[in-house]
Motif scaffolding. Sequence first.
Motif, PDB file in Angstrom:
ATOM      1  N   ALA A 185       3.938 -12.945   7.443  1.00  0.00           N
ATOM      2  CA  ALA A 185       4.487 -14.307   7.437  1.00  0.00           C
ATOM      3  C   ALA A 185       3.437 -15.330   7.881  1.00  0.00           C
ATOM      4  O   ALA A 185       2.725 -15.118   8.863  1.00  0.00           O
ATOM      5  N   GLY A 186       3.331 -16.413   7.096  1.00  0.00           N
ATOM      6  CA  GLY A 186       2.470 -17.533   7.466  1.00  0.00           C
ATOM      7  C   GLY A 186       0.984 -17.315   7.205  1.00  0.00           C
ATOM      8  O   GLY A 186       0.183 -18.216   7.452  1.00  0.00           O
ATOM      9  N   ARG A 187       0.611 -16.139   6.712  1.00  0.00           N
ATOM     10  CA  ARG A 187      -0.809 -15.881   6.481  1.00  0.00           C
ATOM     11  C   ARG A 187      -1.213 -16.315   5.076  1.00  0.00           C
ATOM     12  O   ARG A 187      -0.497 -16.085   4.118  1.00  0.00           O
ATOM     13  N   GLY A 188      -2.333 -16.962   4.964  1.00  0.00           N
ATOM     14  CA  GLY A 188      -2.835 -17.379   3.642  1.00  0.00           C
ATOM     15  C   GLY A 188      -3.533 -16.201   2.983  1.00  0.00           C
ATOM     16  O   GLY A 188      -4.735 -16.014   3.115  1.00  0.00           O
ATOM     17  N   LEU A 189      -2.765 -15.390   2.256  1.00  0.00           N
ATOM     18  CA  LEU A 189      -3.306 -14.129   1.736  1.00  0.00           C
ATOM     19  C   LEU A 189      -4.063 -14.332   0.431  1.00  0.00           C
ATOM     20  O   LEU A 189      -3.650 -15.108  -0.437  1.00  0.00           O
ATOM     21  N   VAL A 190      -5.169 -13.626   0.320  1.00  0.00           N
ATOM     22  CA  VAL A 190      -5.868 -13.469  -0.955  1.00  0.00           C
ATOM     23  C   VAL A 190      -5.749 -11.984  -1.295  1.00  0.00           C
ATOM     24  O   VAL A 190      -6.130 -11.131  -0.489  1.00  0.00           O
ATOM     25  N   ILE A 191      -5.169 -11.688  -2.452  1.00  0.00           N
ATOM     26  CA  ILE A 191      -4.940 -10.290  -2.837  1.00  0.00           C
ATOM     27  C   ILE A 191      -5.607 -10.043  -4.182  1.00  0.00           C
ATOM     28  O   ILE A 191      -5.239 -10.650  -5.189  1.00  0.00           O
ATOM     29  N   ASP A 192      -6.607  -9.188  -4.192  1.00  0.00           N
ATOM     30  CA  ASP A 192      -7.277  -8.822  -5.449  1.00  0.00           C
ATOM     31  C   ASP A 192      -6.661  -7.531  -5.970  1.00  0.00           C
ATOM     32  O   ASP A 192      -6.609  -6.527  -5.253  1.00  0.00           O
ATOM     33  N   ILE A 193      -6.230  -7.581  -7.211  1.00  0.00           N
ATOM     34  CA  ILE A 193      -5.681  -6.380  -7.851  1.00  0.00           C
ATOM     35  C   ILE A 193      -6.742  -5.881  -8.813  1.00  0.00           C
ATOM     36  O   ILE A 193      -7.047  -6.539  -9.814  1.00  0.00           O
TER      37      ILE A 193
ATOM     38  N   SER B 132     -10.980  -8.448   4.856  1.00  0.00           N
ATOM     39  CA  SER B 132     -10.992  -9.296   6.042  1.00  0.00           C
ATOM     40  C   SER B 132      -9.533  -9.437   6.453  1.00  0.00           C
ATOM     41  O   SER B 132      -8.651  -8.854   5.817  1.00  0.00           O
ATOM     42  N   LYS B 133      -9.258 -10.207   7.490  1.00  0.00           N
ATOM     43  CA  LYS B 133      -7.900 -10.244   8.040  1.00  0.00           C
ATOM     44  C   LYS B 133      -6.848 -10.639   6.993  1.00  0.00           C
ATOM     45  O   LYS B 133      -5.747 -10.098   6.982  1.00  0.00           O
ATOM     46  N   ASP B 134      -7.204 -11.576   6.118  1.00  0.00           N
ATOM     47  CA  ASP B 134      -6.220 -12.040   5.142  1.00  0.00           C
ATOM     48  C   ASP B 134      -6.621 -11.765   3.697  1.00  0.00           C
ATOM     49  O   ASP B 134      -6.038 -12.325   2.769  1.00  0.00           O
ATOM     50  N   HIS B 135      -7.619 -10.957   3.490  1.00  0.00           N
ATOM     51  CA  HIS B 135      -8.091 -10.644   2.135  1.00  0.00           C
ATOM     52  C   HIS B 135      -7.904  -9.145   1.870  1.00  0.00           C
ATOM     53  O   HIS B 135      -8.577  -8.309   2.468  1.00  0.00           O
ATOM     54  N   LEU B 136      -6.972  -8.877   0.978  1.00  0.00           N
ATOM     55  CA  LEU B 136      -6.611  -7.492   0.659  1.00  0.00           C
ATOM     56  C   LEU B 136      -7.093  -7.163  -0.745  1.00  0.00           C
ATOM     57  O   LEU B 136      -6.923  -7.964  -1.672  1.00  0.00           O
ATOM     58  N   ARG B 137      -7.697  -6.005  -0.894  1.00  0.00           N
ATOM     59  CA  ARG B 137      -8.002  -5.515  -2.239  1.00  0.00           C
ATOM     60  C   ARG B 137      -7.156  -4.269  -2.493  1.00  0.00           C
ATOM     61  O   ARG B 137      -7.208  -3.316  -1.716  1.00  0.00           O
ATOM     62  N   VAL B 138      -6.375  -4.304  -3.556  1.00  0.00           N
ATOM     63  CA  VAL B 138      -5.587  -3.113  -3.924  1.00  0.00           C
ATOM     64  C   VAL B 138      -6.027  -2.679  -5.313  1.00  0.00           C
ATOM     65  O   VAL B 138      -6.351  -3.506  -6.166  1.00  0.00           O
ATOM     66  N   ALA B 139      -6.079  -1.372  -5.527  1.00  0.00           N
ATOM     67  CA  ALA B 139      -6.469  -0.829  -6.823  1.00  0.00           C
ATOM     68  C   ALA B 139      -5.222  -0.333  -7.542  1.00  0.00           C
ATOM     69  O   ALA B 139      -4.364   0.328  -6.939  1.00  0.00           O
ATOM     70  N   VAL B 140      -5.138  -0.658  -8.819  1.00  0.00           N
ATOM     71  CA  VAL B 140      -4.065  -0.110  -9.647  1.00  0.00           C
ATOM     72  C   VAL B 140      -4.373   1.372  -9.887  1.00  0.00           C
ATOM     73  O   VAL B 140      -5.526   1.727 -10.163  1.00  0.00           O
ATOM     74  N   ALA B 141      -3.358   2.225  -9.743  1.00  0.00           N
ATOM     75  CA  ALA B 141      -3.608   3.659  -9.935  1.00  0.00           C
ATOM     76  C   ALA B 141      -3.963   3.952 -11.393  1.00  0.00           C
ATOM     77  O   ALA B 141      -4.968   4.591 -11.686  1.00  0.00           O
ATOM     78  N   GLY B 142      -3.145   3.475 -12.312  1.00  0.00           N
ATOM     79  CA  GLY B 142      -3.348   3.780 -13.729  1.00  0.00           C
ATOM     80  C   GLY B 142      -3.084   5.255 -14.008  1.00  0.00           C
ATOM     81  O   GLY B 142      -3.065   6.074 -13.076  1.00  0.00           O
ATOM     82  N   GLU B 143      -2.840   5.565 -15.260  1.00  0.00           N
ATOM     83  CA  GLU B 143      -2.620   6.961 -15.655  1.00  0.00           C
ATOM     84  C   GLU B 143      -3.276   7.213 -17.012  1.00  0.00           C
ATOM     85  O   GLU B 143      -3.388   6.297 -17.822  1.00  0.00           O
ATOM     86  N   SER B 144      -3.678   8.460 -17.234  1.00  0.00           N
ATOM     87  CA  SER B 144      -4.307   8.858 -18.500  1.00  0.00           C
ATOM     88  C   SER B 144      -3.476   9.948 -19.159  1.00  0.00           C
ATOM     89  O   SER B 144      -2.597  10.529 -18.529  1.00  0.00           O
TER      90      SER B 144
ATOM     91  N   SER C 150     -12.747  -6.944 -13.819  1.00  0.00           N
ATOM     92  CA  SER C 150     -11.489  -6.335 -14.282  1.00  0.00           C
ATOM     93  C   SER C 150     -10.433  -6.396 -13.180  1.00  0.00           C
ATOM     94  O   SER C 150      -9.804  -5.398 -12.831  1.00  0.00           O
ATOM     95  N   ALA C 151     -10.293  -7.582 -12.622  1.00  0.00           N
ATOM     96  CA  ALA C 151      -9.368  -7.756 -11.496  1.00  0.00           C
ATOM     97  C   ALA C 151      -8.687  -9.112 -11.595  1.00  0.00           C
ATOM     98  O   ALA C 151      -9.158 -10.018 -12.291  1.00  0.00           O
ATOM     99  N   ILE C 152      -7.569  -9.212 -10.897  1.00  0.00           N
ATOM    100  CA  ILE C 152      -6.860 -10.483 -10.841  1.00  0.00           C
ATOM    101  C   ILE C 152      -6.713 -10.856  -9.368  1.00  0.00           C
ATOM    102  O   ILE C 152      -6.498  -9.986  -8.526  1.00  0.00           O
ATOM    103  N   ARG C 153      -6.931 -12.125  -9.056  1.00  0.00           N
ATOM    104  CA  ARG C 153      -6.852 -12.589  -7.654  1.00  0.00           C
ATOM    105  C   ARG C 153      -5.595 -13.432  -7.460  1.00  0.00           C
ATOM    106  O   ARG C 153      -5.385 -14.420  -8.162  1.00  0.00           O
ATOM    107  N   LEU C 154      -4.792 -13.010  -6.520  1.00  0.00           N
ATOM    108  CA  LEU C 154      -3.553 -13.722  -6.208  1.00  0.00           C
ATOM    109  C   LEU C 154      -3.713 -14.438  -4.874  1.00  0.00           C
ATOM    110  O   LEU C 154      -4.359 -13.919  -3.957  1.00  0.00           O
ATOM    111  N   ARG C 155      -3.091 -15.608  -4.797  1.00  0.00           N
ATOM    112  CA  ARG C 155      -3.040 -16.300  -3.500  1.00  0.00           C
ATOM    113  C   ARG C 155      -1.582 -16.557  -3.173  1.00  0.00           C
ATOM    114  O   ARG C 155      -0.819 -17.060  -3.987  1.00  0.00           O
ATOM    115  N   LEU C 156      -1.223 -16.206  -1.939  1.00  0.00           N
ATOM    116  CA  LEU C 156       0.186 -16.299  -1.536  1.00  0.00           C
ATOM    117  C   LEU C 156       0.247 -16.504  -0.030  1.00  0.00           C
ATOM    118  O   LEU C 156      -0.436 -15.810   0.733  1.00  0.00           O
TER     119      LEU C 156
END
Length: 399
Positions: free
Chosen positions: A61-69, A29-41, A113-119
């Motif tokens: 700037a000024g956006r109430g972001l929710v970022i799921d890693i 959504s506008k302020d909800h970002l999901r990013v995936a960790v690449a990881g390596e094997s 298996s994710a962490i949610r950040l708010r910033l």
Amino acid sequence: MIALALLALAAQVHTDFEAGNLGGAEWVSKDHLRVAVAGESDQDRRNRQPSWFYFRLEDVAGRGLVIDITGLAGEYNYRRHDGSGMRNMKPVYSYDNRNWVHLDDAEWLAGESAIRLRLKPSRNTVWIARQPPYTNAHLERLLAEVRKSGFVREETIGKTPQGRPMRLLTVTNPAAAEAGKKVLWLMVRQHSWESGTSWVAEGLLRFLVSGDGAARRIRQAAVFKILPMCDPDGVARGGVRFNQWGYDLNRNWDAVDPERMPEIHAQREAILGWVDSGRRIDLFVTLHNTESADFIEGPLTAGGPAMKALGERFWKLLVDHTSFYSPAGARDGRASTTPGMKGRMSVNQGLFHDRKIPAFLMELMVDRNPKLGRCPTVADRLEFGAGLARAMAAAAGAE
Ligand SMILES: [Zn+2]
């Protein structure tokens, strides 16, 4: 290429800088970002490690972001895990890519298996990373400064698969005779995600060349041999613990192949060459980061009473004089991380096996350190580096 395509879709999310890395990014959504960790094997597509991410957001700037890693499940020493070992992770953010602050609003999403950040950023540009980054560029800037001291000698001992130089530093007072000096080896960034250890090494190096009275005495009585960046390729691409060909650089010390793991080959030749030319190693330490524990580990039993005494002395010096939080004492190491399987010896295990070198693993936590009362900051790491120099020297009888 898949990662690049996904990133192209995710406007405002960037990884086009040294050590920048993500597996993908999507605005749900506008302020909800999901990013995936690449990881390596590794070379056998096992032991996937998802411990590094580093990206930049624009126009926030000024956006109430929710970022799921996401994508934090993996495998360690052939054991699968759901990533919950990282549940207390506090990533860092920065508005200038230099000054880093831990993100306290980080919540583990069990089952995902994710962490949610708010910033809510106060600026348009914000960088986010697993822990404060430390790249090849940081090391080059540091070397340009410390080489002016006259106490640092630099050598290139080999090249990585991508042609980057493998460096070895010698730090001592060259005016004092080498005979009788204690010799302390330090190895850093065998694992590229473990940037906290490079800040420790920077603190150690700055201390060793400084005008501090203890530093002067140590330069007189000891030689530090420092391998400051053991996986420069991995650091450049934002990797985790494997080289270009998938080899874990802190395993395989019993199966060294100069073609597939030229980093290990060059480091091992330098260390064994030193010993085989009749010179001493009083203490060898390889620095690592882990989530939630500080400890040292070495061949306390296998090395006999003198080795045990050295390990216990080193541990006590660290605990008494630094932020090292290690209530359980020095750990007794095993002969291999995976007994019975070739290619599973770490550097400390391999060096003890090959030449009975007093080699220790040091793990330093990234999560909140109870002694500091916070996640270690860059300033904490730098200060610990000075303490580590003193503890190594004192443990070996050089201070
Ligand atoms: Zn490590």
